[in-house]
Motif scaffolding. Structure first.
Motif, PDB file in Angstrom:
ATOM      1  N   LEU A  30      69.320  25.777  -8.455  1.00  0.00           N
ATOM      2  CA  LEU A  30      67.953  25.240  -8.498  1.00  0.00           C
ATOM      3  C   LEU A  30      67.032  25.918  -7.485  1.00  0.00           C
ATOM      4  N   LEU A  31      67.604  26.587  -6.500  1.00  0.00           N
ATOM      5  CA  LEU A  31      66.818  27.159  -5.408  1.00  0.00           C
ATOM      6  C   LEU A  31      66.455  28.610  -5.717  1.00  0.00           C
ATOM      7  N   GLN A  65      63.473  21.010  -5.417  1.00  0.00           N
ATOM      8  CA  GLN A  65      62.489  21.981  -5.882  1.00  0.00           C
ATOM      9  C   GLN A  65      62.938  23.396  -5.513  1.00  0.00           C
ATOM     10  N   PRO A  66      62.451  24.414  -6.230  1.00  0.00           N
ATOM     11  CA  PRO A  66      62.949  25.786  -6.035  1.00  0.00           C
ATOM     12  C   PRO A  66      62.848  26.325  -4.613  1.00  0.00           C
ATOM     13  N   GLY A  67      61.883  25.842  -3.829  1.00  0.00           N
ATOM     14  CA  GLY A  67      61.704  26.377  -2.484  1.00  0.00           C
ATOM     15  C   GLY A  67      62.167  25.454  -1.372  1.00  0.00           C
ATOM     16  N   ASP A  68      62.908  24.401  -1.700  1.00  0.00           N
ATOM     17  CA  ASP A  68      63.329  23.416  -0.694  1.00  0.00           C
ATOM     18  C   ASP A  68      64.469  23.919   0.190  1.00  0.00           C
ATOM     19  N   PRO A  69      64.439  23.578   1.473  1.00  0.00           N
ATOM     20  CA  PRO A  69      65.659  23.643   2.290  1.00  0.00           C
ATOM     21  C   PRO A  69      66.477  22.385   1.996  1.00  0.00           C
ATOM     22  N   VAL A  70      67.751  22.544   1.645  1.00  0.00           N
ATOM     23  CA  VAL A  70      68.588  21.438   1.173  1.00  0.00           C
ATOM     24  C   VAL A  70      69.883  21.391   1.971  1.00  0.00           C
ATOM     25  N   LEU A  71      70.358  20.175   2.231  1.00  0.00           N
ATOM     26  CA  LEU A  71      71.590  19.972   2.992  1.00  0.00           C
ATOM     27  C   LEU A  71      72.563  19.119   2.200  1.00  0.00           C
ATOM     28  N   GLY A 131      63.855  28.761  -0.691  1.00  0.00           N
ATOM     29  CA  GLY A 131      64.926  27.829  -1.017  1.00  0.00           C
ATOM     30  C   GLY A 131      66.200  28.208  -0.280  1.00  0.00           C
ATOM     31  N   ARG A 132      66.718  27.278   0.497  1.00  0.00           N
ATOM     32  CA  ARG A 132      67.904  27.544   1.307  1.00  0.00           C
ATOM     33  C   ARG A 132      68.847  26.355   1.232  1.00  0.00           C
ATOM     34  N   LEU A 133      70.144  26.633   1.259  1.00  0.00           N
ATOM     35  CA  LEU A 133      71.148  25.586   1.108  1.00  0.00           C
ATOM     36  C   LEU A 133      72.080  25.592   2.317  1.00  0.00           C
ATOM     37  N   ILE A 134      72.280  24.413   2.895  1.00  0.00           N
ATOM     38  CA  ILE A 134      73.154  24.254   4.055  1.00  0.00           C
ATOM     39  C   ILE A 134      74.240  23.252   3.703  1.00  0.00           C
ATOM     40  N   GLU A 140      79.494  35.063  -2.088  1.00  0.00           N
ATOM     41  CA  GLU A 140      78.351  35.937  -2.353  1.00  0.00           C
ATOM     42  C   GLU A 140      77.050  35.317  -1.863  1.00  0.00           C
ATOM     43  N   LEU A 141      76.895  34.009  -2.083  1.00  0.00           N
ATOM     44  CA  LEU A 141      75.694  33.318  -1.629  1.00  0.00           C
ATOM     45  C   LEU A 141      75.657  33.215  -0.107  1.00  0.00           C
ATOM     46  N   VAL A 142      76.825  33.056   0.507  1.00  0.00           N
ATOM     47  CA  VAL A 142      76.892  33.031   1.973  1.00  0.00           C
ATOM     48  C   VAL A 142      76.537  34.404   2.532  1.00  0.00           C
ATOM     49  N   SER A 143      77.068  35.447   1.922  1.00  0.00           N
ATOM     50  CA  SER A 143      76.789  36.811   2.381  1.00  0.00           C
ATOM     51  C   SER A 143      75.313  37.160   2.263  1.00  0.00           C
ATOM     52  N   SER A 144      74.657  36.627   1.233  1.00  0.00           N
ATOM     53  CA  SER A 144      73.239  36.931   1.014  1.00  0.00           C
ATOM     54  C   SER A 144      72.327  36.119   1.931  1.00  0.00           C
ATOM     55  N   GLY A 145      72.870  35.100   2.601  1.00  0.00           N
ATOM     56  CA  GLY A 145      72.068  34.247   3.467  1.00  0.00           C
ATOM     57  C   GLY A 145      71.453  33.060   2.753  1.00  0.00           C
ATOM     58  N   LYS A 146      71.681  32.940   1.461  1.00  0.00           N
ATOM     59  CA  LYS A 146      71.122  31.806   0.700  1.00  0.00           C
ATOM     60  C   LYS A 146      71.810  30.501   1.086  1.00  0.00           C
ATOM     61  N   VAL A 147      73.093  30.586   1.402  1.00  0.00           N
ATOM     62  CA  VAL A 147      73.885  29.412   1.763  1.00  0.00           C
ATOM     63  C   VAL A 147      74.461  29.602   3.160  1.00  0.00           C
ATOM     64  N   SER A 148      74.377  28.557   3.978  1.00  0.00           N
ATOM     65  CA  SER A 148      74.991  28.543   5.308  1.00  0.00           C
ATOM     66  C   SER A 148      75.945  27.365   5.384  1.00  0.00           C
ATOM     67  N   LEU A 149      77.142  27.602   5.906  1.00  0.00           N
ATOM     68  CA  LEU A 149      78.156  26.561   6.005  1.00  0.00           C
ATOM     69  C   LEU A 149      78.547  26.344   7.460  1.00  0.00           C
ATOM     70  N   TYR A 150      78.708  25.068   7.834  1.00  0.00           N
ATOM     71  CA  TYR A 150      79.101  24.722   9.193  1.00  0.00           C
ATOM     72  C   TYR A 150      80.258  23.733   9.156  1.00  0.00           C
ATOM     73  N   GLN A 151      81.270  24.000   9.967  1.00  0.00           N
ATOM     74  CA  GLN A 151      82.352  23.042  10.138  1.00  0.00           C
ATOM     75  C   GLN A 151      81.995  22.183  11.350  1.00  0.00           C
ATOM     76  N   CYS A 152      81.607  20.947  11.107  1.00  0.00           N
ATOM     77  CA  CYS A 152      81.126  20.099  12.198  1.00  0.00           C
ATOM     78  C   CYS A 152      81.142  18.632  11.789  1.00  0.00           C
ATOM     79  N   ASP A 153      80.894  17.779  12.780  1.00  0.00           N
ATOM     80  CA  ASP A 153      80.751  16.342  12.575  1.00  0.00           C
ATOM     81  C   ASP A 153      79.336  16.062  12.071  1.00  0.00           C
TER      82      ASP A 153
END
Length: 241
Positions: A97-98, A75-81, A103-106, A124-137
């Protein structure tokens, strides 16, 4: 150095394995040799060429990624992983879709190489804070409890060293009633497994689904899906808390 758990393009320092190309996320390693095309003669038509394997696997994995996104009912306002985001194909599809501010994407991926590729693709999406990326297990994500509504992944779970730990950590970060979906082409996964590419029997959907149930997921089901000429499998589940 732990084993990279993300299926797709290997770390630049890793040797090139001789594996079935279908499961790759469609991005060749920079050092990979170009594919030799072979002509096929066809009566009454110009000389044709066999499909480029890189193009075929890119198409297959685009289908899998987009299908995994659609499974969740984002949905448009979902936090998504997304787990094991690879070069960012699924993240890119989900981001469209967000459309609401909440709406936030991880995205998480164990591979530094994939982490960098996705960061470049979605800068661009990372810079705007819409997308967050993590290098992890996947079994140790730097995320708060009950944080996301939807989770998706493809070509991923069979590389987790411990399915139970991975499933438990995913359950921890999902909100009650959250939905997770994954896609795979079981025929290709079985081909990889025959060459001992995966830890133990982790590739078996039954093992993954049992780990989900043991970690608090319910309504865990698998169905065959069809997209044009591509047959693939989809696994659905809901986080019960």
């Amino acid at each position: 150095m732990p084993t990279v758990i993300k299926l797709g393009v290997p770390h630049p320092a890793a040797p090139q394995p001789n594996v079935d190309p279908v499961l790759s996320l469609g991005v060749p390693h920079p050092a990979a040799a170009p594919t030799q095309r072979h002509p096929v003669l066809s009566l009454g038509s110009p000389t044709l060429q066999r499909p480029n394997p890189t193009t075929v696997r890119s198409y297959h994995n685009t289908v899998l990624e987009e299908s995994a996104v659609s499974l969740c009912g984002i949905q448009p306002g979902d936090p998504v992983l997304e787990l094991g985001h690879g070069p960012g194909l699924g993240l890119e599809a989900a981001a469209t879709l967000l459309t609401e501010p909440t709406g936030r994407l991880i995205g998480v991926d164990y591979s530094q190489y994939m982490h960098q590729m996705a960061g470049d693709r979605l800068k661009e999406l990372v810079s705007s804070g819409k997308v967050s990326l993590y290098q992890c297990d996947v079994a140790a994500m730097p995320l708060a409890e009950s944080m996301v509504d939807k989770v998706f992944h493809c070509n991923c779970y069979y590389y987790w060293p411990d399915l139970r730990k991975g499933a438990a950590e995913i359950h921890r970060v999902m909100k009650p009633g959250g939905v997770m979906g994954t896609t795979l082409r079981l025929s290709s996964v079985a081909s990889f497994a025959s060459r001992s590419e995966f830890p133990a029997e982790n590739w078996q959907p039954k093992a993954y689904m049992e780990a989900l149930r043991a970690s608090g997921f319910n309504q865990v089901t698998m169905e065959d899906q069809q997209h044009k000429h591509i047959t693939y499998q989809a696994i659905y589940d809901t986080a019960e808390k």
